[in-house]
Design a protein around this motif. Structure first.
Motif, short mmCIF file in Angstrom:
data_model
loop_
_atom_site.label_atom_id
_atom_site.label_comp_id
_atom_site.label_asym_id
_atom_site.label_seq_id
_atom_site.Cartn_x
_atom_site.Cartn_y
_atom_site.Cartn_z
N HIS A 37 -8.09 0.62 2.48
CA HIS A 37 -8.03 1.16 1.12
C HIS A 37 -7.33 2.51 1.16
O HIS A 37 -7.25 3.14 2.21
CB HIS A 37 -9.43 1.33 0.54
N LEU B 206 -10.06 2.09 -8.21
CA LEU B 206 -9.09 1.14 -8.73
C LEU B 206 -9.04 -0.10 -7.85
O LEU B 206 -9.28 -0.03 -6.65
CB LEU B 206 -7.68 1.75 -8.75
N LEU C 168 -10.58 9.64 -5.41
CA LEU C 168 -9.92 8.39 -5.74
C LEU C 168 -10.07 7.40 -4.59
O LEU C 168 -9.94 7.75 -3.42
CB LEU C 168 -8.43 8.62 -6.00
N VAL D 174 -8.75 3.25 -3.77
CA VAL D 174 -7.91 2.16 -4.26
C VAL D 174 -8.02 0.98 -3.32
O VAL D 174 -7.81 1.10 -2.11
CB VAL D 174 -6.43 2.59 -4.36
N LEU E 152 1.08 7.29 -6.38
CA LEU E 152 0.00 8.26 -6.55
C LEU E 152 0.48 9.68 -6.30
O LEU E 152 0.16 10.60 -7.05
CB LEU E 152 -1.16 7.91 -5.61
N ARG F 116 0.83 -1.21 0.00
CA ARG F 116 0.00 0.00 0.00
C ARG F 116 0.87 1.25 0.00
O ARG F 116 0.53 2.24 -0.66
CB ARG F 116 -0.93 0.00 1.21
N VAL G 158 -5.88 -2.69 -7.47
CA VAL G 158 -4.50 -2.93 -7.89
C VAL G 158 -4.08 -4.30 -7.41
O VAL G 158 -4.23 -4.63 -6.23
CB VAL G 158 -3.56 -1.85 -7.32
N ILE H 192 2.13 1.96 -3.51
CA ILE H 192 1.08 2.52 -4.37
C ILE H 192 0.81 3.97 -3.98
O ILE H 192 0.59 4.83 -4.83
CB ILE H 192 -0.19 1.68 -4.28
N ALA I 130 -13.29 0.31 -4.32
CA ALA I 130 -12.67 0.88 -3.13
C ALA I 130 -13.54 2.01 -2.58
O ALA I 130 -14.09 2.80 -3.33
CB ALA I 130 -11.29 1.43 -3.49
#
Length: 246
Positions: free
Chosen positions: A139, A193, A150, A152, A119, A112, A195, A115, A178
């Motif tokens: 998330h 998203l 957003l 995720v 971002l 996480r 992922v 990612i 998410a």
């Protein structure tokens, strides 16, 4: 008058010279005066010339001219500093790169974090983790430059962290997209998203197409981690409209 002569070996001067030589050989000796002189001259010129100009304006034109020149100089210095900071920040973001080996070696929390750094590198702000259920599933949420919300979610490959094989992802029960934090408006431009460090099963691809969720599989993750921007990777458009993911 005494005649000048060299100091014999073993004197304090000889020891100082030998110590300085050892420091130079190790790269620990400071610069010589002729190496730092240009920097001092530039510093004096950068400070002295504007002050001299302001003094000249004050004496020859008036205090108001000196005040206007000082304001213009302060504005120019501030703009230069902000531009320099923006350039450095952009270089730091562009330096964020990961390999698939690093992804496979990371546990869920480190995954996480990777990612999240990607971002932030791509310009998303307010990126943070949000716990979405009592099982402790976390998330990521964030906000795009255009105000797009957003969310995720994450799924890992079949093998445990540290032994990723790149095979099909062992899908976790991510029933919905998410989730955004409570109070966040999931407007028409919201992006969701999932992922994965592996690949997605056909049923997951069908589910994502029906709910408007974007999937990032192992191949896309490799491109993203190598430096490709997320908006380019997903071919996003600021005018995209996402249907309800419930």
């Amino acid at each position: 008058m005494w005649s000048l002569r060299r100091s014999p070996e073993g004197t304090r001067r000889q020891h100082r010279l030998q110590a300085a030589l050892q420091l130079r050989l190790r790269g620990e000796y400071g610069p010589e005066w002729w190496e730092v002189a240009p920097a001092y001259v530039a510093l004096v010129a950068a400070v002295g010339l504007p002050l001299a100009l302001l003094g000249w304006l004050w004496n020859r034109v008036g205090w108001w001219a000196a005040l206007l020149a000082a304001a213009a100089l302060a504005y120019a210095v501030r703009a230069a500093v902000l531009h320099r900071r923006a350039v450095l920040a952009r270089k730091r973001r562009q330096a964020v790169r990961f390999t698939l080996d690093q992804v496979d070696a990371a546990d869920d929390r480190a995954f996480r974090r990777m990612i999240g750094r990607l971002l932030v590198r791509d310009g998303w702000t307010h990126v943070r983790g949000v716990r979405v259920n009592d099982a402790g599933v976390v998330h990521l949420v964030g906000v795009g430059c255009d105000g797009r919300q957003l969310g995720v979610a994450f799924e890992r490959g079949i093998e445990q962290a540290g032994h990723g094989s790149g095979g099909r992802a062992a899908l976790r029960p991510v029933v919905q997209a998410a989730k955004l934090p409570a109070g966040a408006a999931a407007g028409p431009q919201a992006l969701f998203l999932v992922v994965s460090s592996g690949s997605f099963a056909r049923e997951r691809v069908v589910w994502a197409a029906r709910t408007g969720v974007q999937l990032v599989d192992r191949a896309m993750l490799q491109r993203w981690a190598a430096g490709e921007d997320l908006t380019v990777l997903l071919d996003l458009d600021v005018d995209d409209v996402r249907p309800d993911a419930s």
